[in-house]
Design a protein around this motif. Structure first.
Motif, PDB file in Angstrom:
ATOM      1  N   TRP A 129       0.817  -1.212   0.000  1.00  0.00           N
ATOM      2  CA  TRP A 129       0.000   0.000   0.000  1.00  0.00           C
ATOM      3  C   TRP A 129       0.853   1.265   0.000  1.00  0.00           C
ATOM      4  N   GLY A 162      -1.990   8.031  -3.892  1.00  0.00           N
ATOM      5  CA  GLY A 162      -3.454   8.039  -3.913  1.00  0.00           C
ATOM      6  C   GLY A 162      -4.076   9.415  -4.044  1.00  0.00           C
ATOM      7  N   THR A 163      -5.352   9.500  -3.640  1.00  0.00           N
ATOM      8  CA  THR A 163      -6.117  10.738  -3.714  1.00  0.00           C
ATOM      9  C   THR A 163      -5.423  11.863  -2.929  1.00  0.00           C
ATOM     10  N   SER A 177      -0.629   9.248   2.993  1.00  0.00           N
ATOM     11  CA  SER A 177      -1.376   8.075   3.438  1.00  0.00           C
ATOM     12  C   SER A 177      -2.390   8.413   4.517  1.00  0.00           C
ATOM     13  N   THR A 178      -3.312   7.493   4.689  1.00  0.00           N
ATOM     14  CA  THR A 178      -4.382   7.601   5.663  1.00  0.00           C
ATOM     15  C   THR A 178      -4.277   6.401   6.588  1.00  0.00           C
ATOM     16  N   SER A 236      -1.538  -3.499   4.372  1.00  0.00           N
ATOM     17  CA  SER A 236      -2.447  -2.369   4.617  1.00  0.00           C
ATOM     18  C   SER A 236      -3.233  -2.539   5.918  1.00  0.00           C
ATOM     19  N   ASN A 256      -4.091   3.288   4.048  1.00  0.00           N
ATOM     20  CA  ASN A 256      -4.308   3.435   2.607  1.00  0.00           C
ATOM     21  C   ASN A 256      -3.442   4.553   2.073  1.00  0.00           C
ATOM     22  N   GLU A 264      -7.986   8.654   2.200  1.00  0.00           N
ATOM     23  CA  GLU A 264      -9.024   7.641   2.051  1.00  0.00           C
ATOM     24  C   GLU A 264      -9.581   7.277   3.417  1.00  0.00           C
ATOM     25  N   GLU A 303     -12.700   7.387   4.752  1.00  0.00           N
ATOM     26  CA  GLU A 303     -13.914   6.553   4.811  1.00  0.00           C
ATOM     27  C   GLU A 303     -13.595   5.113   4.437  1.00  0.00           C
ATOM     28  N   LYS A 304     -12.814   4.964   3.379  1.00  0.00           N
ATOM     29  CA  LYS A 304     -12.458   3.632   2.906  1.00  0.00           C
ATOM     30  C   LYS A 304     -11.683   2.864   3.984  1.00  0.00           C
ATOM     31  N   ALA A 305     -10.726   3.546   4.580  1.00  0.00           N
ATOM     32  CA  ALA A 305      -9.926   2.898   5.623  1.00  0.00           C
ATOM     33  C   ALA A 305     -10.815   2.574   6.826  1.00  0.00           C
ATOM     34  N   LYS A 315     -10.827  15.096   7.830  1.00  0.00           N
ATOM     35  CA  LYS A 315     -10.788  15.163   6.365  1.00  0.00           C
ATOM     36  C   LYS A 315     -10.832  16.613   5.884  1.00  0.00           C
TER      37      LYS A 315
END
Lengths: 341, 341
Positions: B5, B10-11, B18-19, B106, B123, B127, B129-131, B234
């Motif tokens: 990861w 990423g975003t 990273s998140t 991850s 992540n 990210e 919410e995803k994490a 966020k």
């Protein structure tokens, strides 16, 4: 004529960048420049100029006459940076000074420096005999129409007694990064004095070595023939070159030195601002890296050329205008990146 | 699974590397690890391990269990360098510690850290919410076979009161070279505290920022829902990213900064010896240069990966042996040159 002499890499070029023969001459009927009136200085200038330009020699049309009182300070300094004239030649603003310059800049005849005539021949690499031959030919050419001050006992008469005799100063410019690093230069200097030689900074007497560049020259011109002086200098220069190469091979084995060399290459290829001092330091390391086989994508010609082209006044001459220090650092970085790309 | 990861970009990747979501949980029937006997710690380890590995979840076979008492100090430190475990998790040699690690690294579940369970999901990019979704799913999985210490008033019970409530710590790792340069971080830090957030060094509490990497996380887990904490973090992370990008664009306009950025690239591509600190400094500048469009032949993925791979212990783990400081500097330089070639 594509390249200037100082853009080439010659014999023993790994260490010996260039050779210079300089003859000091004075015209019998005039006092030394320092004692001359402006009128007399003008007459000397005209005489020397005509002796060359009006001669029947095939080389004559290749000379340009430059009135040193008619050019900018920047152009003058650039001439010193390119080793075409001595620092002393441009420092005195009051006297009439002229320069005869060969098209490839390998011959310059300074008029009204310390002596009436300072004839200088330069070649890439170790080429003392070749440079001396050219100087002797031009000396003969001048002698055809000028009568030189000469004494049976003292040889050619010069203002400073250190130039009496042959009036010749032979010198080679050496790149000595390893000997410099090993602090061997100081000790060397003492030994050289005993052999009638002297080692000095990049721009001659009193100057500091820049980029590990040194001038080795004969100190004695009285009671010694030109040939003996040249042979002596050549021998020592070759010995120094061997010592330097051995020390360099040993030094450049170490990864910490290789690190410095490769970083120098990396910095030169990427910097956007670089001072002359920093660039010369890195070019010296890169030069050392090329000769040790560490760097194979850059030629010694390129490094030799850059070592002259990036000097402040030469930079401004090429740009055709005055530049601030930061502007120079920016243009210098650009030139280096372009040449090393 | 080609890449870990932390090797991905990423975003909001220009700034947000990273998140991470971390949940602290304890099993009802045991005291906190610090009060546990070795036997109890072993039982906790077995329970958590079995809760994951013996579950019917599709993710279960992708976990590996690592007995932390059976691996070398170098491997442990490398895990910290890769942000898989906390520095605290590897500092105490006496207690029984186990780690459940997902194949792409991850997700890591630390057993017997400060709490029985420290479940961590990471992540690339922003990210949260995803994490959090992944963390919540694994929390549910653990909850199926374990009974967590929970109070109606205080929420999840944790050894340290700062984790009471949701037991959640959400954080993002930010690359803030421009805000760091402008000395804005200190002032920022005070304002963030008022918003219930905290900004810290690269490896969390008490650590220094390395390569301008900072961790921004929520300070409060009591009386606030996970969603609110995540939304809050966020928002601020996005604001910080915007501020950083604006400051970076302004800063990187200057040729003196571009000089530093390009030199960093040049040094990384050419050095033969480089310390971790120097490499991180240059990688930070290169990262800034990539996001400003100055450097286009290096990807952020590559820089992110290098920022982890060149850490001392990770370097030695990959080499499969202990290395002296100079050996590390040499291998580090080699890895960097290879990746940036």
């Amino acid at each position: 004529m594509d390249k200037k002499w100082y853009e080439l890499n010659g014999t023993y070029g790994d260490v010996i960048i260039s050779t210079r023969i300089r003859l000091a001459r004075n015209i019998e009927e005039y006092p030394f420049p320092i004692k001359c009136s402006a009128e007399q200085q003008q007459k000397i200038t005209d005489k020397v100029k005509n002796a060359v330009l009006n001669s029947n020699s095939v080389i004559a049309p290749r000379f340009n006459f430059i009135d040193m009182n008619g050019i900018s300070a920047t152009e003058k300094i650039s001439m010193v940076e390119r080793h075409l004239v001595s620092p002393e030649f441009i420092s005195d603003q009051n006297s009439k000074k002229g320069l005869l310059l060969l098209d490839d800049e390998s011959v310059s005849i300074m008029i009204n420096e310390e002596d009436h005539i300072r004839l200088q021949v330069m070649n890439e690499g170790l080429e003392l005999e070749k440079a001396y031959e050219t100087a002797a030919r031009l000396d003969t050419l001048l002698d055809e129409s000028l009568s030189f001050a000469f004494s049976q006992n003292l040889g050619y008469l010069t203002q400073c007694t250190t130039n009496l005799g042959t009036g010749m100063r032979a010198s080679v410019m050496l790149h000595l990064p390893a000997l410099q690093n090993g602090k061997a230069i100081r000790k060397l200097s003492e030994n050289l004095a005993k052999l009638g030689l002297t080692i000095r900074g990049t721009y001659g007497e009193g100057s500091e070595p820049i980029g590990a560049l040194y001038q080795l020259s004969n100190r004695i011109s009285l009671g010694i023939s030109e040939k003996t002086a040249i042979d002596n200098l050549k021998n020592i220069a070759m010995q120094l070159a061997s010592q330097e190469l051995a020390a360099r091979a040993e030094m450049n084995k170490h990864i910490s030195v290789q690190d410095v060399i490769y970083r120098s290459e990396g910095i030169l290829k990427s910097a956007r601002l670089i001072t002359n001092a920093e660039a010369m330091k890195h070019l010296s390391f890169v030069r050392s890296g090329i000769t040790s086989g560490l760097i194979d994508n850059i030629s010694l010609d390129t490094v030799n050329k850059l070592m002259v082209d990036i000097q402040p006044a030469t930079l401004m001459c090429k740009a055709g205008k005055q530049l601030s220090s930061q502007e120079r650092d920016e243009i210098r970085a650009k030139i280096i990146r372009k040449e090393l790309a």
